[in-house]
Write an enzyme that holds these catalytic residues in place. Structure first.
Site, PDB file in Angstrom:
ATOM      1  N   LYS A  26       0.804  -1.216   0.000  1.00  0.00           N
ATOM      2  CA  LYS A  26       0.000   0.000   0.000  1.00  0.00           C
ATOM      3  C   LYS A  26       0.840   1.271   0.000  1.00  0.00           C
ATOM      4  CE  LYS A  26      -4.177  -2.008   2.031  1.00  0.00           C
ATOM      5  NZ  LYS A  26      -3.736  -3.403   1.996  1.00  0.00           N
ATOM      6  N   ARG A  43      -7.626  -7.819  -8.919  1.00  0.00           N
ATOM      7  CA  ARG A  43      -8.318  -9.087  -9.182  1.00  0.00           C
ATOM      8  C   ARG A  43      -9.788  -8.802  -9.433  1.00  0.00           C
ATOM      9  NH1 ARG A  43     -11.071  -9.080  -4.471  1.00  0.00           N
ATOM     10  NH2 ARG A  43      -9.974  -8.335  -2.623  1.00  0.00           N
ATOM     11  N   GLU A  55      -2.501   6.382   9.042  1.00  0.00           N
ATOM     12  CA  GLU A  55      -3.317   7.386   8.365  1.00  0.00           C
ATOM     13  C   GLU A  55      -4.276   8.019   9.363  1.00  0.00           C
ATOM     14  OE1 GLU A  55      -3.890   5.685   3.807  1.00  0.00           O
ATOM     15  OE2 GLU A  55      -5.484   5.410   5.281  1.00  0.00           O
TER      16      GLU A  55
END
Length: 498
Positions: free
Chosen positions: A117, A293, A201
């Site tokens: 990420k 995906r 975050e």
């Protein structure tokens, strides 16, 4: 041209992939395991490969070397990973490429970059994607995390850099709990992904979760197929999805769609994928991650767009150019998907395993069922608890909600409890009806007192009786049951409308 395809997965997604592969004239292969020797998906493939006796399903579906060995042994030149298992494993994709097997998905490098990420966020920033305030890379320890949280303000969320499915995520409300949560997130990330990198975050308290469906080919053509709202979640796992979202207007939709396409083009993305956004209460939206995906919830997009996403995954893998243009993509009505999990919502969603004695799904032109179970199927503790998806199309959101409620009432199962009563509770809640629900709905609003008192076992017994009567008993053609409707629908409607 490729002719053989191995589906390296099981359950409903294996059946779903087989359906699209056969449309393209491909010979389909699946792997049989000793944990599910009579699984429903085995009936749909052209060829079934038995697993070696010393391997279990959990190993085979997570074992790149064994899957590739089986593919080579049977001269199979394409592998579709479905979702979960190895679908976002870059080493698996690379191993396929090394053995001249077409991996139906993006390249190993794309999977690797989007799977970490911190790298994905950096690449998103380079294309001016809006980002939630947070660390640029991994945080080394709890003290550094605490110092960073002091700067951006609490609450914050710790996330595993290589994570997914909610694992390695912890919400930290105050400095005193940072050390405990950091260690917990780190340990879970190492156990789940073999990578303990954690980033931090700012935590948005009541956000919505939206995702834009992307299709790109190997020639630089990329389009988006609109958004899905996936805010109804429990422990970061989606439960109900809808498309389009009632939370954004057409202008915001256009902005987010263009950003998604721009990002996908910038990284050279091909195959199906989703750009995940988080939507704040003030209407601001931020890039969260990219999934490389097919998604569990892809049918709601197919229902309103009319495009077979898996078919296009396969076509793109076979080097076909994307014939669809952005101007071709139009919304037709509304769609809602309810995941049917064998969990007991009355008892903290505890998992249910064992035999399905009887199962009855709703029917209709506006209803699509994706399932990997039938009467007498066994639900084991070795796999995910989702046994089916009920997808409903309506002319608009109100119509779709009404039709979905009716479809859920017509579903019955005996032998195991499911999340169907929970889904019904969600759909009749004020927050869902006015589209104000957020990712916090289950934690902050839902209580077991909200569940209907319907006895699923009684409903299933009724359905079983109906089926028995329909199959074995003779009735007069003058019976009102046969004048307008089939026996089972007639009786179920009587129950529903009582």
């Amino acid at each position: 041209m490729s002719k053989k395809i191995l589906i390296a997965n099981r359950g409903e997604i294996a059946i779903r992939i087989i359906r699209s592969a056969k449309k393209l004239g491909l010979t389909t292969y699946v792997i049989q395991g000793n944990r599910e020797p009579d699984a429903m998906y085995l009936e749909y493939a052209d060829e079934v490969i038995p697993i070696r006796e010393n391997l279990t399903e959990k190993i085979i579906f997570l074992n790149p070397e064994e899957i590739v060995r089986l593919a080579l042994e049977h001269e199979i030149d394409m592998i579709h990973p479905g979702y979960g298992f190895l679908s976002e494993n870059p080493d698996f994709a690379a191993l396929c490429e090394q053995n001249s097997i077409t991996f139906i998905g993006p390249s190993a490098d794309l999977i690797r970059n989007m799977g970490i990420k911190t790298i994905a966020k950096k690449m998103a920033a380079e294309t001016n994607m809006p980002l939630v305030p947070g660390s640029d890379g991994a945080i080394t320890d709890a003290q550094v995390a605490k110092e960073f949280a002091d700067k951006i303000g609490y609450p914050v969320i710790l996330k595993a850099s290589a994570g997914g499915g909610g694992r390695g995520m912890r919400i930290v409300e105050k400095p005193e709990t940072m050390e405990r949560h950091f260690k917990s997130a780190y340990d879970e990330a190492v156990a789940a992904f073999g990578n303990g990198d954690i980033f931090i975050e700012k935590y948005l308290v009541n956000p919505k979760h939206l995702e834009f469906q992307i299709l790109g080919d190997k020639f630089g053509n990329v389009i988006h197929l609109g958004e899905r709202e996936c805010s109804l979640q429990r422990k970061h796992q989606k439960i109900i999805e809808e498309a389009p979202s009632a939370s954004i207007d057409s202008k915001t939709r256009e902005q987010m769609g263009k950003l998604s396409v721009k990002f996908a083009k910038a990284i050279g993305y091909y195959s199906a994928g989703t750009i995940e956004f988080i939507l704040d209460e003030d209407g601001s939206y931020y890039f969260m991650e990219m999934n490389t995906r097919i998604q569990v919830e892809h049918p709601v997009t197919e229902m309103i767009i009319g495009v077979d996403l898996i078919e296009w995954q396969i076509r793109i893998a076979m080097n076909e150019k994307l014939k669809l243009k952005q101007r071709h993509i139009k919304f037709d009505g509304w769609a809602i998907e309810c995941r049917v999990n064998t969990e007991d919502p009355q008892n903290r969603f505890s998992p249910q395993t064992g035999f399905i004695e009887r199962i009855f799904f709703p029917h209709g032109d506006h209803i699509r069922i994706e399932t990997g179970v039938k009467d007498f199927s066994v639900v084991t503790p070795y796999f995910d608890s989702m046994i089916a998806k009920i997808i409903v199309h309506g002319d608009n959101r109100e119509d779709c909600i009404e039709k979905t409620m009716k479809a859920l009432k017509e579903f019955s199962i005996s032998g195991l409890k499911t999340t169907i009563p929970f889904c019904r509770t969600v759909l009749r809640s004020k927050e869902f009806l006015d589209a104000s629900y957020t990712t916090r709905w289950v934690d902050s609003v839902f209580t077991t007192d909200m569940l209907e008192s319907d006895d699923e076992a009684m409903m299933a017994a009724l359905a079983a009786t109906i089926m028995y009567a329909k199959e074995y008993l003779q009735y007069s053609s003058d019976s009102p049951m046969f004048k307008s409707e089939s026996l089972n629908v007639w009786v179920l409607n009587k129950r529903i409308n009582k």
